[in-house]
Design a protein around this motif. Structure first.
Motif, PDB file in Angstrom:
ATOM      1  N   SER A  67       0.868  -1.172   0.000  1.00 47.15           N
ATOM      2  CA  SER A  67       0.000   0.000   0.000  1.00 47.15           C
ATOM      3  C   SER A  67       0.903   1.220   0.000  1.00 47.15           C
ATOM      4  CB  SER A  67      -0.904  -0.006   1.237  1.00 47.15           C
ATOM      5  OG  SER A  67      -0.150   0.280   2.390  1.00 47.15           O
ATOM      6  N   GLY A  68       0.304   2.369  -0.109  1.00 44.82           N
ATOM      7  CA  GLY A  68       1.087   3.596  -0.106  1.00 44.82           C
ATOM      8  C   GLY A  68       1.712   3.911   1.238  1.00 44.82           C
ATOM      9  N   GLN A  69       1.294   3.193   2.281  1.00 45.09           N
ATOM     10  CA  GLN A  69       1.770   3.486   3.624  1.00 45.09           C
ATOM     11  C   GLN A  69       2.649   2.395   4.213  1.00 45.09           C
ATOM     12  OE1 GLN A  69      -2.145   3.567   4.933  1.00 45.09           O
ATOM     13  NE2 GLN A  69      -2.575   5.622   4.224  1.00 45.09           N
ATOM     14  N   THR A  70       2.926   1.338   3.456  1.00 44.80           N
ATOM     15  CA  THR A  70       3.656   0.193   3.994  1.00 44.80           C
ATOM     16  C   THR A  70       4.792  -0.217   3.056  1.00 44.80           C
ATOM     17  OG1 THR A  70       1.594  -0.609   4.976  1.00 44.80           O
ATOM     18  CG2 THR A  70       3.406  -2.161   4.861  1.00 44.80           C
ATOM     19  N   ALA A  71       5.979  -0.390   3.645  1.00 48.34           N
ATOM     20  CA  ALA A  71       7.140  -0.883   2.907  1.00 48.34           C
ATOM     21  C   ALA A  71       7.549  -2.222   3.518  1.00 48.34           C
ATOM     22  CB  ALA A  71       8.288   0.106   2.996  1.00 48.34           C
ATOM     23  N   MET A 102      -1.912  -7.361   3.526  1.00 49.12           N
ATOM     24  CA  MET A 102      -1.530  -5.973   3.769  1.00 49.12           C
ATOM     25  C   MET A 102      -2.066  -5.069   2.670  1.00 49.12           C
ATOM     26  SD  MET A 102       2.334  -6.086   5.206  1.00 49.12           S
ATOM     27  CE  MET A 102       2.906  -7.716   5.631  1.00 49.12           C
ATOM     28  N   ALA A 103      -2.032  -5.542   1.440  1.00 54.54           N
ATOM     29  CA  ALA A 103      -2.530  -4.739   0.321  1.00 54.54           C
ATOM     30  C   ALA A 103      -4.035  -4.537   0.417  1.00 54.54           C
ATOM     31  CB  ALA A 103      -2.175  -5.414  -0.999  1.00 54.54           C
ATOM     32  N   ILE A 104      -4.742  -5.575   0.778  1.00 58.54           N
ATOM     33  CA  ILE A 104      -6.202  -5.486   0.856  1.00 58.54           C
ATOM     34  C   ILE A 104      -6.643  -4.680   2.067  1.00 58.54           C
ATOM     35  CG2 ILE A 104      -8.298  -6.847   1.253  1.00 58.54           C
ATOM     36  CD1 ILE A 104      -6.990  -9.027  -0.503  1.00 58.54           C
ATOM     37  N   GLN A 105      -6.033  -4.939   3.212  1.00 60.21           N
ATOM     38  CA  GLN A 105      -6.462  -4.300   4.452  1.00 60.21           C
ATOM     39  C   GLN A 105      -5.739  -3.000   4.743  1.00 60.21           C
ATOM     40  OE1 GLN A 105      -5.899  -7.248   7.464  1.00 60.21           O
ATOM     41  NE2 GLN A 105      -7.494  -8.565   6.672  1.00 60.21           N
ATOM     42  N   ASP A 106      -4.637  -2.751   4.050  1.00 65.27           N
ATOM     43  CA  ASP A 106      -3.813  -1.573   4.284  1.00 65.27           C
ATOM     44  C   ASP A 106      -3.374  -1.488   5.742  1.00 65.27           C
ATOM     45  OD1 ASP A 106      -4.045   2.004   3.803  1.00 65.27           O
ATOM     46  OD2 ASP A 106      -2.378   0.640   3.510  1.00 65.27           O
ATOM     47  N   GLN A 107      -3.092  -2.657   6.306  1.00 62.16           N
ATOM     48  CA  GLN A 107      -2.639  -2.761   7.692  1.00 62.16           C
ATOM     49  C   GLN A 107      -2.022  -4.139   7.863  1.00 62.16           C
ATOM     50  OE1 GLN A 107      -6.155  -2.284   9.954  1.00 62.16           O
ATOM     51  NE2 GLN A 107      -6.923  -4.298   9.570  1.00 62.16           N
ATOM     52  N   CYS A 141      14.917  -1.089  16.118  1.00 59.47           N
ATOM     53  CA  CYS A 141      14.407  -0.239  15.039  1.00 59.47           C
ATOM     54  C   CYS A 141      12.891  -0.073  15.096  1.00 59.47           C
ATOM     55  CB  CYS A 141      14.794  -0.822  13.685  1.00 59.47           C
ATOM     56  SG  CYS A 141      16.566  -0.920  13.433  1.00 59.47           S
ATOM     57  N   LYS A 142      12.235  -0.787  16.002  1.00 59.53           N
ATOM     58  CA  LYS A 142      10.780  -0.715  16.177  1.00 59.53           C
ATOM     59  C   LYS A 142      10.028  -1.048  14.890  1.00 59.53           C
ATOM     60  CE  LYS A 142      10.954   2.472  20.011  1.00 59.53           C
ATOM     61  NZ  LYS A 142      12.219   3.048  20.197  1.00 59.53           N
ATOM     62  N   MET A 143      10.365  -2.194  14.302  1.00 60.61           N
ATOM     63  CA  MET A 143       9.692  -2.656  13.098  1.00 60.61           C
ATOM     64  C   MET A 143       8.898  -3.908  13.406  1.00 60.61           C
ATOM     65  SD  MET A 143      12.544  -2.408  10.170  1.00 60.61           S
ATOM     66  CE  MET A 143      13.654  -1.042  10.089  1.00 60.61           C
ATOM     67  N   GLY A 189       7.906   8.193   6.313  1.00 57.97           N
ATOM     68  CA  GLY A 189       6.554   8.333   5.788  1.00 57.97           C
ATOM     69  C   GLY A 189       5.820   7.030   5.543  1.00 57.97           C
ATOM     70  N   VAL A 190       6.452   5.900   5.829  1.00 65.49           N
ATOM     71  CA  VAL A 190       5.781   4.610   5.654  1.00 65.49           C
ATOM     72  C   VAL A 190       6.031   3.744   6.885  1.00 65.49           C
ATOM     73  CG1 VAL A 190       5.910   4.571   3.127  1.00 65.49           C
ATOM     74  CG2 VAL A 190       7.771   3.596   4.452  1.00 65.49           C
ATOM     75  N   SER A 191       5.147   2.803   7.113  1.00 65.49           N
ATOM     76  CA  SER A 191       5.409   1.840   8.182  1.00 65.49           C
ATOM     77  C   SER A 191       6.259   0.716   7.602  1.00 65.49           C
ATOM     78  CB  SER A 191       4.100   1.309   8.769  1.00 65.49           C
ATOM     79  OG  SER A 191       3.334   0.683   7.770  1.00 65.49           O
ATOM     80  N   HIS A 192       7.122   0.173   8.434  1.00 66.81           N
ATOM     81  CA  HIS A 192       8.098  -0.814   7.979  1.00 66.81           C
ATOM     82  C   HIS A 192       7.694  -2.199   8.438  1.00 66.81           C
ATOM     83  CE1 HIS A 192      10.270   3.035   8.797  1.00 66.81           C
ATOM     84  NE2 HIS A 192      10.517   2.877   7.515  1.00 66.81           N
ATOM     85  N   ARG A 193       7.751  -3.158   7.537  1.00 64.36           N
ATOM     86  CA  ARG A 193       7.458  -4.547   7.850  1.00 64.36           C
ATOM     87  C   ARG A 193       8.605  -5.407   7.324  1.00 64.36           C
ATOM     88  NH1 ARG A 193       4.006  -1.904   9.881  1.00 64.36           N
ATOM     89  NH2 ARG A 193       1.791  -1.973   9.531  1.00 64.36           N
ATOM     90  N   VAL A 194       8.948  -6.436   8.091  1.00 64.21           N
ATOM     91  CA  VAL A 194       9.980  -7.384   7.671  1.00 64.21           C
ATOM     92  C   VAL A 194       9.352  -8.767   7.658  1.00 64.21           C
ATOM     93  CG1 VAL A 194      12.208  -8.418   8.214  1.00 64.21           C
ATOM     94  CG2 VAL A 194      11.836  -5.985   8.651  1.00 64.21           C
TER      95      VAL A 194
END
Length: 149
Positions: A36-40, A115-120, A95-97, A67-72
């Motif tokens: 999503s535009g808010q998640t990397a 993540m793409a569907i729920q944007d979370q 790093c609080k990811m 500007g984005v939330s970070h996911r690993v």
């Protein structure tokens, strides 16, 4: 959006059957997916993790993006299990990811799709969707007992 390094993989084929996938053409981009535009998202495969310095470098660069939330996504296998605790302590906690353990490309694709569907993240409910919210009086009593009030 997906990093060009994933073109032609089973993971991307599975995502393309459910989503429209655009490729990122940035030469030094450490992000693998932008669901999503808010998640990397950085997906650390077994080979990435076994070259530990590369995995740490990628996550450190991810942390610098703003500007984005970070996911690993961490591919946990018999070979990578020994590195997980160190990786979790040093890179993710500091790093609080958010980190998600996956066993395969298919499972990683499922997380990315959610993540793409729920944007979370797949484990967080949207605000206000909890049907069994605690009674305010009970919540107040628990907070009082715990010394939070």
């Amino acid at each position: 959006m997906a990093n060009r390094r994933w073109a032609g993989t089973e993971l991307l084929r599975s995502l393309r059957s459910k989503l429209t996938v655009l490729y990122i053409e940035i030469s030094d981009c450490v992000v693998d997916f932008f669901p999503s535009g808010q998640t990397a998202v950085v997906y650390l495969t077994e080979s990435d993790i076994l070259t530990l310095n590369d995995a740490k470098r990628r996550v450190a660069k991810l942390r610098k993006s703003r500007g984005v939330s970070h996911r690993v996504l961490y591919e946990k296998t018999a070979m990578t299990q020994q590195y997980f605790l160190d990786f979790q302590k040093i890179k993710v906690v500091d790093c609080k990811m958010d980190i998600f353990l996956v066993n395969s490309n298919r499972e990683a694709g499922d997380y990315i799709l959610k993540m793409a569907i729920q944007d979370q993240t797949p484990f967080r409910a949207k605000p206000g969707t909890c049907k069994n919210a605690p009674d305010p009086a009970i919540l107040q009593a628990v907070m009082l007992l715990l010394g939070m009030v």
